[in-house]
Design a protein around this motif. Structure first.
Motif, PDB file in Angstrom:
ATOM      1  N   PHE A 116       3.037  37.095  30.968  1.00 12.92           N
ATOM      2  CA  PHE A 116       2.071  36.296  30.215  1.00 12.92           C
ATOM      3  C   PHE A 116       1.421  37.153  29.133  1.00 12.92           C
ATOM      4  O   PHE A 116       1.347  38.372  29.253  1.00 12.92           O
ATOM      5  CB  PHE A 116       0.962  35.783  31.139  1.00 12.92           C
ATOM      6  CG  PHE A 116       1.337  34.606  31.980  1.00 12.92           C
ATOM      7  CD1 PHE A 116       0.878  33.342  31.673  1.00 12.92           C
ATOM      8  CD2 PHE A 116       2.130  34.761  33.108  1.00 12.92           C
ATOM      9  CE1 PHE A 116       1.199  32.249  32.463  1.00 12.92           C
ATOM     10  CE2 PHE A 116       2.459  33.687  33.906  1.00 12.92           C
ATOM     11  CZ  PHE A 116       1.997  32.429  33.577  1.00 12.92           C
TER      12      PHE A 116
ATOM     13  N   LEU B 290      -0.995  38.826  35.446  1.00 16.66           N
ATOM     14  CA  LEU B 290      -0.373  37.974  34.433  1.00 16.66           C
ATOM     15  C   LEU B 290       0.457  38.795  33.457  1.00 16.66           C
ATOM     16  O   LEU B 290       1.545  38.375  33.053  1.00 16.66           O
ATOM     17  CB  LEU B 290      -1.440  37.165  33.698  1.00 16.66           C
ATOM     18  CG  LEU B 290      -2.135  36.093  34.552  1.00 16.66           C
ATOM     19  CD1 LEU B 290      -3.294  35.478  33.768  1.00 16.66           C
ATOM     20  CD2 LEU B 290      -1.168  35.028  35.000  1.00 16.66           C
TER      21      LEU B 290
ATOM     22  N   TRP C  93      -4.041  32.268  28.940  1.00 17.68           N
ATOM     23  CA  TRP C  93      -2.848  33.117  28.933  1.00 17.68           C
ATOM     24  C   TRP C  93      -1.638  32.195  28.966  1.00 17.68           C
ATOM     25  O   TRP C  93      -1.670  31.130  29.574  1.00 17.68           O
ATOM     26  CB  TRP C  93      -2.843  34.038  30.149  1.00 17.68           C
ATOM     27  CG  TRP C  93      -3.900  35.105  30.086  1.00 17.68           C
ATOM     28  CD1 TRP C  93      -5.255  34.923  30.082  1.00 17.68           C
ATOM     29  CD2 TRP C  93      -3.691  36.497  29.993  1.00 17.68           C
ATOM     30  NE1 TRP C  93      -5.894  36.132  30.002  1.00 17.68           N
ATOM     31  CE2 TRP C  93      -4.954  37.121  29.950  1.00 17.68           C
ATOM     32  CE3 TRP C  93      -2.554  37.304  29.955  1.00 17.68           C
ATOM     33  CZ2 TRP C  93      -5.116  38.482  29.861  1.00 17.68           C
ATOM     34  CZ3 TRP C  93      -2.714  38.672  29.873  1.00 17.68           C
ATOM     35  CH2 TRP C  93      -3.980  39.262  29.817  1.00 17.68           C
ATOM     36  N   VAL C  94      -0.547  32.606  28.315  1.00 15.84           N
ATOM     37  CA  VAL C  94       0.627  31.721  28.225  1.00 15.84           C
ATOM     38  C   VAL C  94       1.917  32.529  28.399  1.00 15.84           C
ATOM     39  O   VAL C  94       1.989  33.717  28.079  1.00 15.84           O
ATOM     40  CB  VAL C  94       0.631  30.958  26.876  1.00 15.84           C
ATOM     41  CG1 VAL C  94       0.824  31.892  25.705  1.00 15.84           C
ATOM     42  CG2 VAL C  94       1.662  29.861  26.873  1.00 15.84           C
ATOM     43  N   LEU C  95       2.914  31.829  28.920  1.00 15.86           N
ATOM     44  CA  LEU C  95       4.259  32.397  29.097  1.00 15.86           C
ATOM     45  C   LEU C  95       5.263  31.283  28.811  1.00 15.86           C
ATOM     46  O   LEU C  95       5.120  30.173  29.318  1.00 15.86           O
ATOM     47  CB  LEU C  95       4.447  32.891  30.529  1.00 15.86           C
ATOM     48  CG  LEU C  95       5.867  33.280  30.959  1.00 15.86           C
ATOM     49  CD1 LEU C  95       6.341  34.508  30.197  1.00 15.86           C
ATOM     50  CD2 LEU C  95       5.917  33.521  32.449  1.00 15.86           C
TER      51      LEU C  95
ATOM     52  N   TRP D 119       0.740  27.888  31.415  1.00 14.21           N
ATOM     53  CA  TRP D 119      -0.596  28.300  30.996  1.00 14.21           C
ATOM     54  C   TRP D 119      -1.382  28.759  32.202  1.00 14.21           C
ATOM     55  O   TRP D 119      -1.272  28.188  33.283  1.00 14.21           O
ATOM     56  CB  TRP D 119      -1.344  27.143  30.334  1.00 14.21           C
ATOM     57  CG  TRP D 119      -0.850  26.843  28.967  1.00 14.21           C
ATOM     58  CD1 TRP D 119       0.213  26.060  28.631  1.00 14.21           C
ATOM     59  CD2 TRP D 119      -1.373  27.335  27.744  1.00 14.21           C
ATOM     60  NE1 TRP D 119       0.369  26.026  27.282  1.00 14.21           N
ATOM     61  CE2 TRP D 119      -0.593  26.805  26.699  1.00 14.21           C
ATOM     62  CE3 TRP D 119      -2.440  28.167  27.417  1.00 14.21           C
ATOM     63  CZ2 TRP D 119      -0.829  27.083  25.368  1.00 14.21           C
ATOM     64  CZ3 TRP D 119      -2.678  28.443  26.083  1.00 14.21           C
ATOM     65  CH2 TRP D 119      -1.884  27.904  25.080  1.00 14.21           C
TER      66      TRP D 119
END
Length: 85
Positions: free
Chosen positions: A64, A59, A79-81, A45
């Motif tokens: 992300f 990102l 933001w997420v990956l 995150w």
């Protein structure tokens, strides 16, 4: 759960984002090492200020995605990956 935090100074952007990209990649490897027992992957995150376009581009290059389903934290976007093993 491990936490890896970092900031990229605005002057790094003068190098075309290469240093920022390397810092992000190093952080993602650190996350994977810290969460070595997570055999199905790890979620990374990030929070970025809504006016930080350079951070959003970094990102995005790193894979992300903006997480619209999570309420923003004031001016900070989530933001997420997912890091697969």
């Amino acid at each position: 759960m491990a936490a890896v935090t970092g900031r990229v100074h605005w002057q790094v952007g003068r190098h075309g984002g290469n240093l920022a990209d390397q810092a992000l990649e190093d952080a993602l490897y650190a996350i994977l090492e810290a969460e070595s027992q997570a055999d199905r992957g790890v979620f990374a995150w990030a929070k970025v200020h809504q006016s930080n376009r350079a951070g959003m581009r970094m990102l995005t290059r790193g894979g992300f995605g903006y997480r619209a389903s999570v309420e923003d934290d004031g001016p900070l976007q989530h933001w997420v990956l997912k890091l697969d093993r």
